[in-house]
Write an enzyme that holds these catalytic residues in place. Sequence first.
Site, PDB file in Angstrom:
ATOM      1  N   LYS A   1       0.909  -1.220   0.224  1.00  0.00           N
ATOM      2  CA  LYS A   1      -0.020  -0.025  -0.019  1.00  0.00           C
ATOM      3  C   LYS A   1       0.910   1.292  -0.097  1.00  0.00           C
ATOM      4  O   LYS A   1       1.743   1.384   0.837  1.00  0.00           O
ATOM      5  CB  LYS A   1      -0.874  -0.099   1.307  1.00  0.00           C
ATOM      6  CG  LYS A   1      -2.054   1.055   1.398  1.00  0.00           C
ATOM      7  CD  LYS A   1      -2.820   0.879   2.660  1.00  0.00           C
ATOM      8  CE  LYS A   1      -3.868   2.108   2.582  1.00  0.00           C
ATOM      9  NZ  LYS A   1      -4.692   1.886   3.883  1.00  0.00           N
TER      10      LYS A   1
ATOM     11  N   SER B   1      -9.385   2.346   2.561  1.00  0.00           N
ATOM     12  CA  SER B   1      -8.280   2.720   1.723  1.00  0.00           C
ATOM     13  C   SER B   1      -7.193   1.734   0.864  1.00  0.00           C
ATOM     14  O   SER B   1      -6.445   2.327   0.148  1.00  0.00           O
ATOM     15  CB  SER B   1      -7.887   4.045   2.449  1.00  0.00           C
ATOM     16  OG  SER B   1      -6.883   3.362   3.559  1.00  0.00           O
TER      17      SER B   1
ATOM     18  N   SER C   1     -10.054   0.050   6.825  1.00  0.00           N
ATOM     19  CA  SER C   1      -9.333   0.143   5.607  1.00  0.00           C
ATOM     20  C   SER C   1      -8.636  -1.176   5.022  1.00  0.00           C
ATOM     21  O   SER C   1      -8.349  -1.083   3.903  1.00  0.00           O
ATOM     22  CB  SER C   1      -8.410   1.255   5.518  1.00  0.00           C
ATOM     23  OG  SER C   1      -8.874   2.578   5.538  1.00  0.00           O
TER      24      SER C   1
END
Length: 451
Positions: free
Chosen positions: A78, A152, A176
Amino acid sequence: MTSWVGRSAAEIAAAVREKRATPGEVVAEHLAGIERLDGRVGAFRTVRAEAALAEADEVAARGDLAELPLAGVPVAVKDNLAVRGESCRVGSAATPDTPAEQDHVTVARLRAAGAVVVGLTNVPELCVFGTTEGAYGTARNPWDTTRTAGGSSGGSAAAVAAGLVPIALGNDGMGSLRIPAANCGLVTIKPGHGVVPAGIGDGDWFGMSENGPLATTVEDARLMLSVLADTDVVRGRETAPRTIAVSVRSPLAGVAVSKPYATAARDAARLLAGAGHRVRRADPPYPVSLGVTALRHWSAGTAVDAAGLDPRRLARRTRVHAAVGQRFLDGVRTSTQRERLRRRLEPFFAEYDVLLTPALARRSPQAGPWHERGWLRNVLANTGYSPMTPPWNLAGWPAMAVPFGTLPSGAPCAVQLVGRPGSEADLLDLAEQIETLHPWQRTAGLAERYG
Protein backbone atom coordinates in the site's frame (compact mmCIF):
# COMPACT_ATOMS: atom_id res chain seq x y z
CA MET A 1 4.83 -25.38 -17.94
CA THR A 2 3.19 -24.74 -14.58
CA SER A 3 1.60 -21.32 -14.12
CA TRP A 4 2.04 -19.74 -10.72
CA VAL A 5 -0.50 -16.98 -11.25
CA GLY A 6 -3.59 -17.69 -9.19
CA ARG A 7 -1.68 -19.92 -6.74
CA SER A 8 -1.60 -19.12 -3.06
CA ALA A 9 1.45 -17.63 -1.38
CA ALA A 10 1.92 -20.84 0.59
CA GLU A 11 1.94 -22.90 -2.63
CA ILE A 12 4.39 -20.58 -4.36
CA ALA A 13 6.78 -20.42 -1.40
CA ALA A 14 6.79 -24.22 -1.06
CA ALA A 15 7.56 -24.61 -4.76
CA VAL A 16 10.43 -22.12 -4.61
CA ARG A 17 11.89 -23.70 -1.46
CA GLU A 18 11.74 -27.13 -3.12
CA LYS A 19 13.32 -25.79 -6.37
CA ARG A 20 10.19 -26.60 -8.40
CA ALA A 21 10.07 -22.92 -9.37
CA THR A 22 12.46 -20.00 -9.30
CA PRO A 23 11.63 -16.59 -7.82
CA GLY A 24 12.44 -15.03 -11.20
CA GLU A 25 9.88 -17.04 -13.15
CA VAL A 26 7.20 -16.54 -10.51
CA VAL A 27 7.74 -12.78 -10.42
CA ALA A 28 7.95 -12.52 -14.23
CA GLU A 29 4.59 -14.31 -14.61
CA HIS A 30 2.91 -11.94 -12.17
CA LEU A 31 4.47 -8.87 -13.80
CA ALA A 32 3.09 -10.04 -17.15
CA GLY A 33 -0.37 -10.32 -15.59
CA ILE A 34 -0.09 -6.82 -14.17
CA GLU A 35 0.90 -5.43 -17.56
CA ARG A 36 -2.01 -7.20 -19.24
CA LEU A 37 -4.79 -6.56 -16.72
CA ASP A 38 -4.08 -3.63 -14.43
CA GLY A 39 -5.31 -1.09 -16.95
CA ARG A 40 -8.80 -2.45 -16.24
CA VAL A 41 -8.34 -2.71 -12.46
CA GLY A 42 -6.22 0.30 -11.44
CA ALA A 43 -4.54 -1.50 -8.58
CA PHE A 44 -1.02 -0.06 -8.90
CA ARG A 45 0.37 3.45 -8.67
CA THR A 46 3.78 2.20 -9.67
CA VAL A 47 5.14 -1.17 -10.80
CA ARG A 48 8.76 -2.06 -9.99
CA ALA A 49 9.27 -4.46 -12.90
CA GLU A 50 13.04 -4.18 -13.37
CA ALA A 51 13.80 -3.85 -9.65
CA ALA A 52 11.50 -6.75 -8.76
CA LEU A 53 13.18 -9.11 -11.23
CA ALA A 54 16.59 -8.15 -9.86
CA GLU A 55 15.39 -8.71 -6.31
CA ALA A 56 13.91 -12.08 -7.30
CA ASP A 57 17.36 -13.16 -8.45
CA GLU A 58 18.78 -12.01 -5.11
CA VAL A 59 16.24 -14.17 -3.29
CA ALA A 60 17.18 -17.16 -5.46
CA ALA A 61 20.83 -16.72 -4.45
CA ARG A 62 20.14 -16.61 -0.71
CA GLY A 63 21.75 -19.35 1.34
CA ASP A 64 18.66 -19.64 3.52
CA LEU A 65 16.21 -20.05 0.61
CA ALA A 66 14.98 -23.39 1.90
CA GLU A 67 13.86 -21.79 5.18
CA LEU A 68 12.12 -18.67 3.84
CA PRO A 69 8.37 -18.62 4.64
CA LEU A 70 7.58 -16.36 1.66
CA ALA A 71 10.31 -17.53 -0.71
CA GLY A 72 9.86 -15.81 -4.06
CA VAL A 73 6.29 -14.66 -3.35
CA PRO A 74 5.30 -11.46 -5.22
CA VAL A 75 3.73 -8.92 -2.88
CA ALA A 76 2.13 -5.51 -3.37
CA VAL A 77 2.52 -2.73 -0.80
CA LYS A 78 0.00 0.00 0.00
CA ASP A 79 1.28 3.42 -0.99
CA ASN A 80 1.45 4.80 2.54
CA LEU A 81 4.30 2.53 3.65
CA ALA A 82 7.90 3.19 2.69
CA VAL A 83 9.59 0.97 0.12
CA ARG A 84 13.30 1.64 -0.24
CA GLY A 85 14.07 3.53 -3.44
CA GLU A 86 10.44 4.42 -4.17
CA SER A 87 8.43 7.52 -3.32
CA CYS A 88 5.53 7.22 -0.88
CA ARG A 89 2.80 9.48 -2.27
CA VAL A 90 -0.16 8.41 -0.07
CA GLY A 91 -2.45 9.03 -3.03
CA SER A 92 -1.73 12.77 -3.10
CA ALA A 93 -0.14 15.29 -5.44
CA ALA A 94 0.71 17.31 -2.32
CA THR A 95 3.23 14.78 -0.99
CA PRO A 96 6.93 14.89 -2.01
CA ASP A 97 8.14 12.67 -4.84
CA THR A 98 11.21 11.64 -2.86
CA PRO A 99 12.53 8.06 -2.81
CA ALA A 100 12.47 6.43 0.61
CA GLU A 101 15.89 5.69 2.07
CA GLN A 102 14.76 2.55 3.87
CA ASP A 103 11.86 0.13 4.05
CA HIS A 104 9.06 0.41 6.55
CA VAL A 105 9.58 -2.30 9.17
CA THR A 106 6.70 -4.41 7.81
CA VAL A 107 8.14 -4.24 4.28
CA ALA A 108 11.55 -5.16 5.66
CA ARG A 109 10.04 -8.20 7.39
CA LEU A 110 8.33 -9.33 4.19
CA ARG A 111 11.59 -9.03 2.27
CA ALA A 112 13.53 -10.83 4.99
CA ALA A 113 11.00 -13.67 4.64
CA GLY A 114 11.76 -13.92 0.90
CA ALA A 115 8.92 -11.85 -0.59
CA VAL A 116 9.53 -9.63 -3.64
CA VAL A 117 7.82 -6.22 -3.79
CA VAL A 118 6.42 -5.82 -7.32
CA GLY A 119 4.76 -2.43 -6.80
CA LEU A 120 2.95 0.13 -4.68
CA THR A 121 -0.84 0.22 -4.80
CA ASN A 122 -3.36 3.00 -5.21
CA VAL A 123 -5.05 4.64 -2.23
CA PRO A 124 -7.44 7.55 -1.79
CA GLU A 125 -5.69 10.77 -0.86
CA LEU A 126 -4.14 10.45 2.63
CA CYS A 127 -6.02 7.14 2.95
CA VAL A 128 -9.10 8.95 4.24
CA PHE A 129 -12.05 7.35 2.45
CA GLY A 130 -13.59 3.94 1.77
CA THR A 131 -13.33 4.33 -2.01
CA THR A 132 -10.00 4.47 -3.87
CA GLU A 133 -9.50 7.10 -6.56
CA GLY A 134 -7.52 10.28 -7.02
CA ALA A 135 -4.44 11.70 -8.65
CA TYR A 136 -2.99 8.29 -9.56
CA GLY A 137 -6.03 6.39 -10.75
CA THR A 138 -9.14 4.51 -9.66
CA ALA A 139 -9.00 1.07 -8.06
CA ARG A 140 -11.93 -1.04 -9.25
CA ASN A 141 -13.45 -4.23 -7.88
CA PRO A 142 -12.22 -7.04 -10.17
CA TRP A 143 -15.53 -8.88 -9.68
CA ASP A 144 -17.46 -5.87 -11.00
CA THR A 145 -15.27 -3.15 -12.47
CA THR A 146 -18.15 -0.66 -12.42
CA ARG A 147 -17.81 -0.67 -8.60
CA THR A 148 -15.06 0.66 -6.36
CA ALA A 149 -12.66 -1.82 -4.82
CA GLY A 150 -13.23 0.02 -1.52
CA GLY A 151 -10.66 1.80 0.53
CA SER A 152 -8.36 2.83 1.66
CA SER A 153 -6.37 -0.35 0.89
CA GLY A 154 -8.35 -0.56 -2.34
CA GLY A 155 -5.44 -0.98 -4.72
CA SER A 156 -3.92 -3.75 -2.60
CA ALA A 157 -7.25 -5.61 -2.45
CA ALA A 158 -7.86 -5.20 -6.17
CA ALA A 159 -4.39 -6.55 -6.94
CA VAL A 160 -4.97 -9.74 -4.94
CA ALA A 161 -8.56 -10.27 -6.10
CA ALA A 162 -7.50 -9.95 -9.75
CA GLY A 163 -4.69 -12.48 -9.27
CA LEU A 164 -2.00 -9.87 -9.96
CA VAL A 165 -0.26 -10.87 -6.70
CA PRO A 166 -1.11 -13.62 -4.20
CA ILE A 167 -0.86 -11.37 -1.13
CA ALA A 168 -0.65 -7.65 -0.39
CA LEU A 169 0.13 -5.38 2.51
CA GLY A 170 -2.43 -2.82 3.67
CA ASN A 171 -3.59 -1.11 6.82
CA ASP A 172 -6.80 -0.31 8.63
CA GLY A 173 -7.69 2.84 10.59
CA MET A 174 -11.49 2.79 10.24
CA GLY A 175 -11.97 -0.38 8.20
CA SER A 176 -9.42 0.17 5.44
CA LEU A 177 -8.47 -3.51 5.22
CA ARG A 178 -11.87 -5.03 5.95
CA ILE A 179 -13.89 -2.80 3.60
CA PRO A 180 -11.96 -3.60 0.39
CA ALA A 181 -11.48 -7.23 1.44
CA ALA A 182 -15.24 -7.60 1.86
CA ASN A 183 -15.87 -5.95 -1.50
CA CYS A 184 -13.30 -8.05 -3.33
CA GLY A 185 -13.84 -11.48 -1.75
CA LEU A 186 -10.62 -11.61 0.28
CA VAL A 187 -9.53 -12.66 3.73
CA THR A 188 -7.99 -10.02 5.97
CA ILE A 189 -7.29 -9.44 9.62
CA LYS A 190 -6.82 -6.13 11.37
CA PRO A 191 -4.68 -7.24 14.29
CA GLY A 192 -5.16 -5.88 17.75
CA HIS A 193 -3.07 -2.96 18.91
CA GLY A 194 0.64 -3.72 19.22
CA VAL A 195 0.66 -7.09 17.42
CA VAL A 196 2.21 -5.72 14.21
CA PRO A 197 4.37 -2.56 14.06
CA ALA A 198 2.27 0.38 12.87
CA GLY A 199 4.18 3.56 11.99
CA ILE A 200 1.50 4.72 9.55
CA GLY A 201 1.54 8.44 8.84
CA ASP A 202 2.13 10.74 11.79
CA GLY A 203 0.70 8.98 14.82
CA ASP A 204 -1.28 6.07 13.35
CA TRP A 205 -4.54 8.03 13.66
CA PHE A 206 -4.09 8.15 17.45
CA GLY A 207 -3.18 4.46 17.57
CA MET A 208 -6.24 3.24 15.63
CA SER A 209 -4.40 2.17 12.44
CA GLU A 210 -2.87 -1.28 12.12
CA ASN A 211 -0.96 -2.98 9.31
CA GLY A 212 -2.18 -6.34 8.08
CA PRO A 213 -2.46 -8.86 5.23
CA LEU A 214 -4.82 -9.20 2.28
CA ALA A 215 -5.03 -12.73 0.94
CA THR A 216 -7.24 -15.23 -0.86
CA THR A 217 -6.99 -17.96 1.78
CA VAL A 218 -6.92 -18.08 5.56
CA GLU A 219 -3.65 -20.02 5.35
CA ASP A 220 -2.03 -17.13 3.48
CA ALA A 221 -3.46 -14.55 5.87
CA ARG A 222 -2.07 -16.49 8.83
CA LEU A 223 1.29 -16.93 7.13
CA MET A 224 1.62 -13.25 6.25
CA LEU A 225 0.45 -12.10 9.69
CA SER A 226 3.09 -14.35 11.26
CA VAL A 227 5.76 -12.63 9.17
CA LEU A 228 4.45 -9.13 9.91
CA ALA A 229 4.18 -9.86 13.65
CA ASP A 230 7.56 -11.64 13.67
CA THR A 231 6.01 -14.55 15.54
CA ASP A 232 4.13 -17.69 14.54
CA VAL A 233 0.37 -17.10 14.68
CA VAL A 234 -0.32 -20.77 15.28
CA ARG A 235 -3.63 -22.56 15.23
CA GLY A 236 -5.41 -22.33 18.55
CA ARG A 237 -8.14 -24.47 20.06
CA GLU A 238 -9.42 -25.67 16.66
CA THR A 239 -11.76 -28.31 18.06
CA ALA A 240 -12.92 -26.34 21.09
CA PRO A 241 -16.39 -24.80 20.71
CA ARG A 242 -16.56 -21.03 21.03
CA THR A 243 -19.38 -18.91 22.34
CA ILE A 244 -20.33 -16.67 19.43
CA ALA A 245 -22.65 -13.67 19.42
CA VAL A 246 -24.28 -12.86 16.08
CA SER A 247 -25.51 -9.32 15.52
CA VAL A 248 -26.90 -7.70 12.38
CA ARG A 249 -27.47 -4.33 14.05
CA SER A 250 -25.52 -1.39 12.66
CA PRO A 251 -23.30 0.30 15.26
CA LEU A 252 -24.17 3.70 13.76
CA ALA A 253 -27.63 5.10 14.45
CA GLY A 254 -29.74 5.61 11.34
CA VAL A 255 -27.75 3.21 9.11
CA ALA A 256 -29.53 -0.02 8.20
CA VAL A 257 -27.95 -3.29 7.07
CA SER A 258 -29.26 -4.55 3.73
CA LYS A 259 -30.82 -8.00 3.40
CA PRO A 260 -27.94 -9.77 1.58
CA TYR A 261 -25.40 -8.85 4.27
CA ALA A 262 -27.75 -9.63 7.15
CA THR A 263 -28.58 -12.98 5.53
CA ALA A 264 -24.89 -13.79 5.13
CA ALA A 265 -24.26 -13.20 8.84
CA ARG A 266 -27.24 -15.35 9.84
CA ASP A 267 -26.22 -18.13 7.46
CA ALA A 268 -22.64 -18.07 8.76
CA ALA A 269 -24.01 -18.26 12.30
CA ARG A 270 -26.07 -21.36 11.40
CA LEU A 271 -22.99 -22.91 9.78
CA LEU A 272 -20.92 -22.40 12.94
CA ALA A 273 -23.75 -23.63 15.16
CA GLY A 274 -23.90 -26.79 13.06
CA ALA A 275 -20.15 -27.20 13.59
CA GLY A 276 -20.68 -27.32 17.36
CA HIS A 277 -20.20 -23.73 18.44
CA ARG A 278 -22.54 -22.03 20.92
CA VAL A 279 -24.19 -19.30 18.85
CA ARG A 280 -26.53 -16.70 20.33
CA ARG A 281 -28.28 -13.63 18.95
CA ALA A 282 -26.84 -10.66 20.90
CA ASP A 283 -26.05 -7.01 20.12
CA PRO A 284 -22.98 -5.30 21.60
CA PRO A 285 -23.81 -2.28 23.77
CA TYR A 286 -22.80 0.33 21.21
CA PRO A 287 -23.14 3.85 22.65
CA VAL A 288 -25.47 6.24 20.83
CA SER A 289 -22.55 8.66 20.53
CA LEU A 290 -20.40 6.16 18.58
CA GLY A 291 -20.90 7.91 15.23
CA VAL A 292 -19.76 11.26 16.61
CA THR A 293 -16.77 9.66 18.32
CA ALA A 294 -15.78 7.94 15.08
CA LEU A 295 -16.08 11.14 13.04
CA ARG A 296 -14.02 13.13 15.55
CA HIS A 297 -11.16 10.62 15.52
CA TRP A 298 -11.34 9.94 11.75
CA SER A 299 -11.18 13.62 10.80
CA ALA A 300 -8.63 14.55 13.47
CA GLY A 301 -6.30 11.84 12.16
CA THR A 302 -6.54 13.42 8.72
CA ALA A 303 -5.81 16.87 10.18
CA VAL A 304 -2.54 15.51 11.58
CA ASP A 305 -1.57 13.85 8.29
CA ALA A 306 -2.42 16.96 6.25
CA ALA A 307 -0.32 19.29 8.41
CA GLY A 308 2.54 20.75 6.39
CA LEU A 309 1.07 19.84 2.99
CA ASP A 310 0.10 22.53 0.50
CA PRO A 311 -3.72 22.68 0.81
CA ARG A 312 -3.98 23.95 -2.76
CA ARG A 313 -2.73 20.57 -3.95
CA LEU A 314 -5.20 18.57 -1.87
CA ALA A 315 -8.59 17.47 -3.18
CA ARG A 316 -11.49 19.46 -1.78
CA ARG A 317 -12.93 16.52 0.19
CA THR A 318 -9.54 16.05 1.88
CA ARG A 319 -9.19 19.75 2.73
CA VAL A 320 -12.66 19.85 4.28
CA HIS A 321 -12.09 16.62 6.22
CA ALA A 322 -8.83 17.96 7.63
CA ALA A 323 -10.46 21.30 8.50
CA VAL A 324 -13.26 19.52 10.35
CA GLY A 325 -10.69 17.43 12.18
CA GLN A 326 -8.65 20.47 13.15
CA ARG A 327 -11.57 21.61 15.30
CA PHE A 328 -11.56 18.29 17.13
CA LEU A 329 -7.81 17.82 17.42
CA ASP A 330 -7.20 19.02 20.97
CA GLY A 331 -10.26 17.23 22.27
CA VAL A 332 -9.31 13.94 20.62
CA ARG A 333 -5.76 14.12 21.98
CA THR A 334 -7.04 14.34 25.55
CA SER A 335 -10.20 12.28 25.06
CA THR A 336 -11.07 9.25 27.19
CA GLN A 337 -13.85 8.16 24.82
CA ARG A 338 -11.92 5.19 23.45
CA GLU A 339 -11.13 3.89 26.91
CA ARG A 340 -14.79 4.34 27.93
CA LEU A 341 -15.86 2.39 24.82
CA ARG A 342 -13.50 -0.47 25.72
CA ARG A 343 -14.85 -0.61 29.27
CA ARG A 344 -18.40 -0.63 27.92
CA LEU A 345 -17.64 -3.53 25.55
CA GLU A 346 -15.51 -5.68 27.89
CA PRO A 347 -18.44 -7.34 29.73
CA PHE A 348 -19.92 -8.37 26.38
CA PHE A 349 -16.66 -10.02 25.35
CA ALA A 350 -16.34 -11.64 28.76
CA GLU A 351 -19.60 -13.46 27.92
CA TYR A 352 -18.85 -14.12 24.24
CA ASP A 353 -15.57 -15.28 22.68
CA VAL A 354 -16.32 -13.86 19.24
CA LEU A 355 -18.74 -11.42 17.65
CA LEU A 356 -20.05 -12.26 14.16
CA THR A 357 -21.56 -9.42 12.11
CA PRO A 358 -22.06 -8.48 8.46
CA ALA A 359 -18.83 -7.03 7.08
CA LEU A 360 -20.65 -4.22 5.28
CA ALA A 361 -24.16 -2.79 5.21
CA ARG A 362 -24.55 -2.81 1.42
CA ARG A 363 -22.51 -3.22 -1.74
CA SER A 364 -19.82 -0.73 -2.61
CA PRO A 365 -20.53 2.51 -4.47
CA GLN A 366 -19.99 2.91 -8.18
CA ALA A 367 -16.38 3.51 -9.18
CA GLY A 368 -15.93 7.10 -10.23
CA PRO A 369 -14.34 10.45 -9.41
CA TRP A 370 -15.34 10.54 -5.74
CA HIS A 371 -12.32 12.77 -5.07
CA GLU A 372 -14.02 15.46 -7.16
CA ARG A 373 -17.27 15.27 -5.21
CA GLY A 374 -18.24 17.09 -2.05
CA TRP A 375 -17.11 16.14 1.43
CA LEU A 376 -20.57 15.43 2.82
CA ARG A 377 -21.48 13.24 -0.13
CA ASN A 378 -18.32 11.20 0.47
CA VAL A 379 -18.93 10.89 4.21
CA LEU A 380 -22.53 9.77 3.70
CA ALA A 381 -21.52 7.24 1.03
CA ASN A 382 -18.82 5.82 3.27
CA THR A 383 -20.85 5.54 6.45
CA GLY A 384 -23.87 4.26 4.53
CA TYR A 385 -22.11 1.16 3.27
CA SER A 386 -19.39 0.55 5.88
CA PRO A 387 -20.72 1.25 9.41
CA MET A 388 -19.61 -2.09 10.88
CA THR A 389 -15.85 -1.53 11.03
CA PRO A 390 -15.01 1.65 13.05
CA PRO A 391 -15.85 0.42 16.59
CA TRP A 392 -12.98 -2.06 16.52
CA ASN A 393 -10.40 0.55 15.53
CA LEU A 394 -11.62 2.74 18.35
CA ALA A 395 -11.42 -0.21 20.75
CA GLY A 396 -8.11 -1.44 19.30
CA TRP A 397 -9.31 -5.06 19.09
CA PRO A 398 -8.69 -7.62 16.32
CA ALA A 399 -11.27 -7.99 13.55
CA MET A 400 -11.47 -9.95 10.31
CA ALA A 401 -13.39 -9.85 7.05
CA VAL A 402 -14.18 -13.30 5.67
CA PRO A 403 -15.90 -14.01 2.32
CA PHE A 404 -19.27 -15.69 2.64
CA GLY A 405 -21.57 -16.20 -0.32
CA THR A 406 -22.42 -13.75 -3.06
CA LEU A 407 -24.60 -10.70 -3.59
CA PRO A 408 -27.44 -10.74 -6.13
CA SER A 409 -25.01 -9.12 -8.59
CA GLY A 410 -22.66 -12.11 -8.28
CA ALA A 411 -19.98 -10.11 -6.45
CA PRO A 412 -18.70 -11.46 -3.12
CA CYS A 413 -20.47 -10.97 0.19
CA ALA A 414 -18.64 -11.16 3.54
CA VAL A 415 -18.94 -11.37 7.30
CA GLN A 416 -16.88 -9.82 10.07
CA LEU A 417 -15.37 -11.66 13.05
CA VAL A 418 -14.31 -9.64 16.11
CA GLY A 419 -12.49 -10.85 19.21
CA ARG A 420 -11.03 -9.61 22.45
CA PRO A 421 -7.35 -8.56 22.60
CA GLY A 422 -4.97 -11.39 21.81
CA SER A 423 -7.54 -13.51 19.95
CA GLU A 424 -6.03 -13.28 16.45
CA ALA A 425 -5.31 -17.03 16.31
CA ASP A 426 -8.85 -17.89 17.42
CA LEU A 427 -10.36 -15.60 14.78
CA LEU A 428 -8.21 -17.19 12.09
CA ASP A 429 -9.26 -20.65 13.28
CA LEU A 430 -12.93 -19.74 12.95
CA ALA A 431 -12.34 -18.19 9.55
CA GLU A 432 -10.55 -21.35 8.44
CA GLN A 433 -13.52 -23.40 9.60
CA ILE A 434 -15.87 -21.19 7.58
CA GLU A 435 -13.55 -21.51 4.58
CA THR A 436 -13.60 -25.31 4.84
CA LEU A 437 -17.36 -25.62 5.31
CA HIS A 438 -18.31 -22.86 2.86
CA PRO A 439 -15.55 -22.62 0.18
CA TRP A 440 -15.32 -19.58 -2.06
CA GLN A 441 -13.65 -18.83 -5.38
CA ARG A 442 -10.18 -17.39 -4.84
CA THR A 443 -10.01 -14.70 -7.51
CA ALA A 444 -12.22 -12.93 -9.98
CA GLY A 445 -10.74 -14.77 -12.95
CA LEU A 446 -9.97 -11.60 -14.89
CA ALA A 447 -7.53 -13.42 -17.13
CA GLU A 448 -10.27 -15.77 -18.25
CA ARG A 449 -12.85 -13.00 -18.71
CA TYR A 450 -10.63 -10.48 -20.45
CA GLY A 451 -7.93 -12.63 -21.98
